[in-house]
Design a protein around this motif. Structure first.
Motif, mmCIF file in Angstrom:
data_model
loop_
_atom_site.group_PDB
_atom_site.id
_atom_site.type_symbol
_atom_site.label_atom_id
_atom_site.label_comp_id
_atom_site.label_asym_id
_atom_site.label_seq_id
_atom_site.Cartn_x
_atom_site.Cartn_y
_atom_site.Cartn_z
ATOM 1 N N MET A 1 -86.445 27.660 6.676
ATOM 2 C CA MET A 1 -87.189 27.681 5.178
ATOM 3 C C MET A 1 -86.225 28.453 4.408
ATOM 4 O O MET A 1 -86.021 28.152 3.083
ATOM 5 N N PHE A 2 -86.047 29.613 4.558
ATOM 6 C CA PHE A 2 -85.360 30.446 3.910
ATOM 7 C C PHE A 2 -83.905 30.022 3.436
ATOM 8 O O PHE A 2 -83.429 30.171 2.478
ATOM 9 N N LEU A 3 -83.188 29.251 4.464
ATOM 10 C CA LEU A 3 -82.018 28.474 4.049
ATOM 11 C C LEU A 3 -82.098 27.366 3.126
ATOM 12 O O LEU A 3 -81.385 27.387 2.255
ATOM 13 N N SER A 4 -83.015 26.719 3.128
ATOM 14 C CA SER A 4 -83.589 25.628 2.202
ATOM 15 C C SER A 4 -83.827 26.273 0.712
ATOM 16 O O SER A 4 -83.722 25.627 -0.250
ATOM 17 N N LEU A 5 -84.499 27.478 0.775
ATOM 18 C CA LEU A 5 -84.685 27.876 -0.596
ATOM 19 C C LEU A 5 -83.428 28.460 -1.084
ATOM 20 O O LEU A 5 -83.398 28.478 -2.526
ATOM 21 N N LEU A 7 -80.120 27.230 -0.435
ATOM 22 C CA LEU A 7 -79.582 26.036 -0.800
ATOM 23 C C LEU A 7 -80.164 24.812 -0.322
ATOM 24 O O LEU A 7 -80.480 24.676 0.868
ATOM 25 N N PRO A 8 -80.686 23.825 -1.147
ATOM 26 C CA PRO A 8 -81.434 22.651 -0.631
ATOM 27 C C PRO A 8 -80.714 21.884 0.306
ATOM 28 O O PRO A 8 -79.425 21.547 0.062
ATOM 29 N N GLY A 9 -81.221 21.716 1.225
ATOM 30 C CA GLY A 9 -81.036 20.864 2.639
ATOM 31 C C GLY A 9 -80.056 21.766 3.700
ATOM 32 O O GLY A 9 -79.859 21.398 4.665
ATOM 33 N N ALA A 10 -80.081 22.850 3.229
ATOM 34 C CA ALA A 10 -79.505 23.880 4.362
ATOM 35 C C ALA A 10 -80.358 24.083 5.826
ATOM 36 O O ALA A 10 -79.855 24.145 6.833
ATOM 37 N N GLY A 11 -81.828 23.999 5.432
ATOM 38 C CA GLY A 11 -82.754 24.192 6.391
ATOM 39 C C GLY A 11 -82.552 22.714 7.147
ATOM 40 O O GLY A 11 -82.780 22.987 8.536
ATOM 41 N N LEU A 21 -80.648 14.728 4.450
ATOM 42 C CA LEU A 21 -79.856 15.206 3.231
ATOM 43 C C LEU A 21 -79.615 14.213 2.120
ATOM 44 O O LEU A 21 -79.819 14.538 1.048
ATOM 45 N N PRO A 22 -79.344 12.805 2.536
ATOM 46 C CA PRO A 22 -79.279 11.895 1.199
ATOM 47 C C PRO A 22 -80.652 11.518 0.710
ATOM 48 O O PRO A 22 -80.509 11.680 -0.713
ATOM 49 N N LEU A 23 -81.605 11.691 1.319
ATOM 50 C CA LEU A 23 -83.075 11.554 0.592
ATOM 51 C C LEU A 23 -83.241 12.914 -0.414
ATOM 52 O O LEU A 23 -83.616 12.845 -1.626
ATOM 53 N N LEU A 24 -83.139 14.061 0.243
ATOM 54 C CA LEU A 24 -83.059 15.325 -0.479
ATOM 55 C C LEU A 24 -82.330 15.335 -1.597
ATOM 56 O O LEU A 24 -82.815 15.527 -2.792
ATOM 57 N N TYR A 25 -81.092 15.011 -1.587
ATOM 58 C CA TYR A 25 -80.130 15.058 -2.510
ATOM 59 C C TYR A 25 -80.227 14.111 -3.546
ATOM 60 O O TYR A 25 -79.828 14.287 -4.641
ATOM 61 N N GLY A 26 -80.431 13.018 -3.250
ATOM 62 C CA GLY A 26 -80.940 11.790 -4.125
ATOM 63 C C GLY A 26 -81.998 12.050 -5.017
ATOM 64 O O GLY A 26 -82.041 11.860 -6.221
ATOM 65 N N GLY A 27 -83.002 12.888 -4.631
ATOM 66 C CA GLY A 27 -84.098 13.199 -5.147
ATOM 67 C C GLY A 27 -83.818 14.212 -6.352
ATOM 68 O O GLY A 27 -84.385 14.321 -7.461
ATOM 69 N N VAL A 28 -83.159 15.220 -5.741
ATOM 70 C CA VAL A 28 -82.520 16.281 -6.620
ATOM 71 C C VAL A 28 -81.760 15.733 -7.689
ATOM 72 O O VAL A 28 -81.921 16.164 -8.919
ATOM 73 N N THR A 29 -80.790 15.040 -7.258
ATOM 74 C CA THR A 29 -79.762 14.383 -8.415
ATOM 75 C C THR A 29 -80.449 13.380 -9.351
ATOM 76 O O THR A 29 -80.390 13.848 -10.771
ATOM 77 N N THR A 30 -81.545 12.638 -9.011
ATOM 78 C CA THR A 30 -82.048 12.080 -9.875
ATOM 79 C C THR A 30 -83.093 12.862 -10.679
ATOM 80 O O THR A 30 -83.180 12.576 -12.202
ATOM 81 N N ALA A 31 -83.658 13.881 -10.419
ATOM 82 C CA ALA A 31 -84.574 14.711 -11.057
ATOM 83 C C ALA A 31 -83.731 15.360 -12.368
ATOM 84 O O ALA A 31 -83.790 15.386 -13.390
ATOM 85 N N ALA A 89 -90.796 20.472 -7.356
ATOM 86 C CA ALA A 89 -91.890 19.854 -6.124
ATOM 87 C C ALA A 89 -90.689 19.319 -5.290
ATOM 88 O O ALA A 89 -91.169 19.371 -4.020
ATOM 89 N N ILE A 90 -89.694 18.847 -5.512
ATOM 90 C CA ILE A 90 -88.623 18.230 -4.550
ATOM 91 C C ILE A 90 -87.975 19.457 -3.899
ATOM 92 O O ILE A 90 -87.849 19.292 -2.501
ATOM 93 N N TYR A 91 -87.731 20.413 -4.503
ATOM 94 C CA TYR A 91 -87.029 21.782 -4.154
ATOM 95 C C TYR A 91 -87.932 22.218 -3.141
ATOM 96 O O TYR A 91 -87.797 22.739 -1.943
ATOM 97 N N ALA A 92 -89.340 22.458 -3.432
ATOM 98 C CA ALA A 92 -90.317 22.979 -2.609
ATOM 99 C C ALA A 92 -90.385 22.133 -1.287
ATOM 100 O O ALA A 92 -90.677 22.396 -0.286
ATOM 101 N N LEU A 93 -90.488 20.809 -1.459
ATOM 102 C CA LEU A 93 -90.780 19.791 -0.444
ATOM 103 C C LEU A 93 -89.738 19.906 0.749
ATOM 104 O O LEU A 93 -89.995 19.909 1.815
ATOM 105 N N GLY A 94 -88.467 20.142 0.126
ATOM 106 C CA GLY A 94 -87.156 20.377 1.212
ATOM 107 C C GLY A 94 -87.681 21.376 2.068
ATOM 108 O O GLY A 94 -86.976 21.662 3.221
ATOM 109 N N ALA A 95 -87.929 22.765 1.349
ATOM 110 C CA ALA A 95 -88.315 23.873 2.033
ATOM 111 C C ALA A 95 -89.422 23.907 3.074
ATOM 112 O O ALA A 95 -88.997 24.262 4.141
#
Length: 139
Positions: A1-5, A7-11, A21-31, A89-95
């Motif tokens: 969890m701390f890794l994802s906080l 850097l998104p996707g590190a966890g 990772l593509p789902l998470l970074y797709g959401g972050v990029t879109t946002a 929300a996307i950032y928190a959801l990744g963590a």
């Protein structure tokens, strides 16, 4: 969890769930894209509002009066602020996903589930013990 906080996707990489990772970074990029888009539109209408209020130059939006520009300023500001919340929300959801996945990584999902009835002897206070049957459900 701390890794994802940090850097998104590190966890997800640490939990060996790289396919997320593509789902998470797709959401972050879109946002981030829509955050920038809404902010640019907000800034355009904010500048137009200043121009209309000063009255020295013609309005960049000649078909809108001051009230219409104010409505647009409020609309694009609300959209921008909503995108900040979506990004968070996307950032928190990744963590949270990394945290839950790490805790469920040792969960046994095999087909070997069993229910056993066994005799048991349990101590009762100081004077003796009681005999009974225990039911054990094993995962």
């Amino acid at each position: 969890m701390f890794l994802s906080l940090i850097l998104p996707g590190a966890g997800q990489v640490y939990n060996e769930k790289v396919w997320k990772l593509p789902l998470l970074y797709g959401g972050v990029t879109t946002a981030v894209y829509f955050l920038g888009f809404n902010n640019r539109r907000y800034q355009e209408f904010l500048v137009a509002l200043d121009i209309v209020r000063e009255g020295t130059e013609p309005s960049p939006f000649p078909n809108l009066n001051e009230d219409g520009i104010i409505r647009n300023v409020n609309y694009w500001r609300r959209n921008r602020d909503a995108m900040y919340m979506v990004f968070g929300a996307i950032y928190a959801l990744g963590a949270v996903d990394a945290f839950v996945d790490a805790h469920l990584s040792s969960f046994d999902i095999s087909e070997d589930l069993s229910l056993k009835f066994e005799p048991s002897i349990e101590p009762v206070l100081a004077n003796g013990s009681s005999i009974g049957v225990s039911v054990k459900f094993s995962f």
